[in-house]
Enzyme design. Structure first.
Site, short mmCIF file in Angstrom:
data_model
loop_
_atom_site.label_atom_id
_atom_site.label_comp_id
_atom_site.label_asym_id
_atom_site.label_seq_id
_atom_site.Cartn_x
_atom_site.Cartn_y
_atom_site.Cartn_z
CE LYS A 91 -3.79 -2.45 2.25
NZ LYS A 91 -4.42 -2.88 3.51
CD GLN B 263 -3.22 -4.48 6.76
OE1 GLN B 263 -3.16 -3.50 6.04
NE2 GLN B 263 -3.89 -5.56 6.42
CG ASP C 4 -9.49 0.26 5.67
OD1 ASP C 4 -9.20 -0.06 4.50
OD2 ASP C 4 -8.81 -0.05 6.66
#
Ligand code: NAD
Length: 297
Positions: free
Chosen positions: A52, A96, A119
């Site tokens: 990412k 994460q 997200d």
């Protein structure tokens, strides 16, 4: 002829359009910033986060990476989130998952400022999506929706079966498919671990989206001729190679390919789209927070 959908190709096309958005932001003196926070020693999570960060770098998003000792108290992570919420150079925050067992995941999701929740997992953003006013669509289902759009596959009036009901893939995927909006309007069934006779459901579908985390769960006998098959699964299975494992999807590719109209491979299908849509959400986050209009793809 079965069409193999190339996620790298679609991902690249969207990334090059996002490049233009980053230029527009730069003209207004804004550089989008994405903070990734890792609180684990899990190798796969470390790999995802570094992919990412690399993708951010490639299109001119400022990547900020924070690591928290997995044995540290949960407050250490919460304090870091508070700090990033206040940082004007950070437009997107991604913690994460999974976090260690002693850290309450729900508290983490609620702690992130919803405007920075790229997200799309904060309850406020989940609610907006369900109500048909999504601010940040979760990256993987949004990536699937974009794959279908770029391939010219219309979901309107189609029978869709989503295999899996997780908060990050299955549920938001189904919620996107039922919206009265482009990329939606599908009659949608959600299957899960307690579904009786999965094959009976998938055989009736025009579109099957497999997100169960179970290697090769859906095979050719479970789909009908011409079905669009999207494989979200990424599973490590033992293999006689240098690494000792290989990656397979939730779909048995070879047998499903014989019947499918379109199918995504693993790797190279949904995976590249997930990261692309994270970049998309980060650009959108910067545009919203800095009040600069961009034309998102
Ligand atoms: P999860 O474990 O949180 O959820 C899996 C879901 O599948 C559950 O809701 C469960 O009810 C359902 N399920 C499990 N076994 C089933 C069965 N036999 N029949 C029907 N349903 C069953 O997983 P997740 O986070 O949603 O991820 C699913 C898969 O997608 C995993 O392989 C994951 O690695 C992969 N994934 C890939 C990407 C990507 O970018 N390609 C992103 C996220 C997740």
């Amino acid at each position: 002829m079965t069409e193999i959908i190339d996620g790298n190709e679609v991902g690249d096309a969207i990334r090059s359009e996002l490049d233009g958005c980053v230029d527009t932001l730069a003209d207004a003196g804004v550089r989008p910033g994405l903070a990734t926070v890792l609180m684990t020693t899990d190798g796969a999570s470390e790999t995802y986060v570094s992919m990412k960060q690399k993708a951010c770098d490639e299109i001119g998003i400022e990547g900020i990476h924070e690591e928290i000792d997995p044995d540290a108290p949960a407050e250490r992570l919460f304090d870091k989130i508070d700090e990033l919420n206040e940082d004007p150079d950070v437009h997107g925050i991604l913690v994460q998952m999974p976090v260690p067992d002693h850290v309450d995941k729900w508290t983490v999701l609620n702690r992130i400022d919803p405007i920075k929740d790229v997200d799309g997992f904060h309850p406020q953003n989940v609610g907006s999506l369900v109500a048909g006013h999504a601010r940040y669509k979760p990256c993987t289902p949004h990536g699937v929706q974009k794959l279908l759009e770029y391939e010219g596959i219309d979901t309107e009036g189609k029978d869709a079966v989503v295999v899996g009901r997780s908060d990050i893939v299955g549920k938001p995927m189904a919620n996107l498919l039922i919206q009265k909006a482009p990329g939606g309007n599908a009659t949608t069934t959600i299957c899960h671990s307690r579904t009786d006779d999965l094959g009976e459901k998938t055989r009736q579908a025009d579109l099957v989206i497999a997100a169960a985390g179970y290697p090769e769960l859906v095979d050719g006998s479970m789909i009908s001729e011409g079905t669009v098959v999207i494989d979200v699964g990424v599973n490590r299975v033992e293999a006689d190679n240098e690494k000792g494992y290989e990656l397979v999807g939730d779909v048995e590719f070879e047998s499903a390919k014989e019947k499918a109209g379109h199918i995504t491979p693993v790797p190279g299908g949904v995976g590249p789209m997930t990261i692309t849509m994270l970049l998309y959400n980060t650009v959108k986050a910067a545009s919203l927070q800095e009040d600069v209009d961009v034309e998102l793809p």
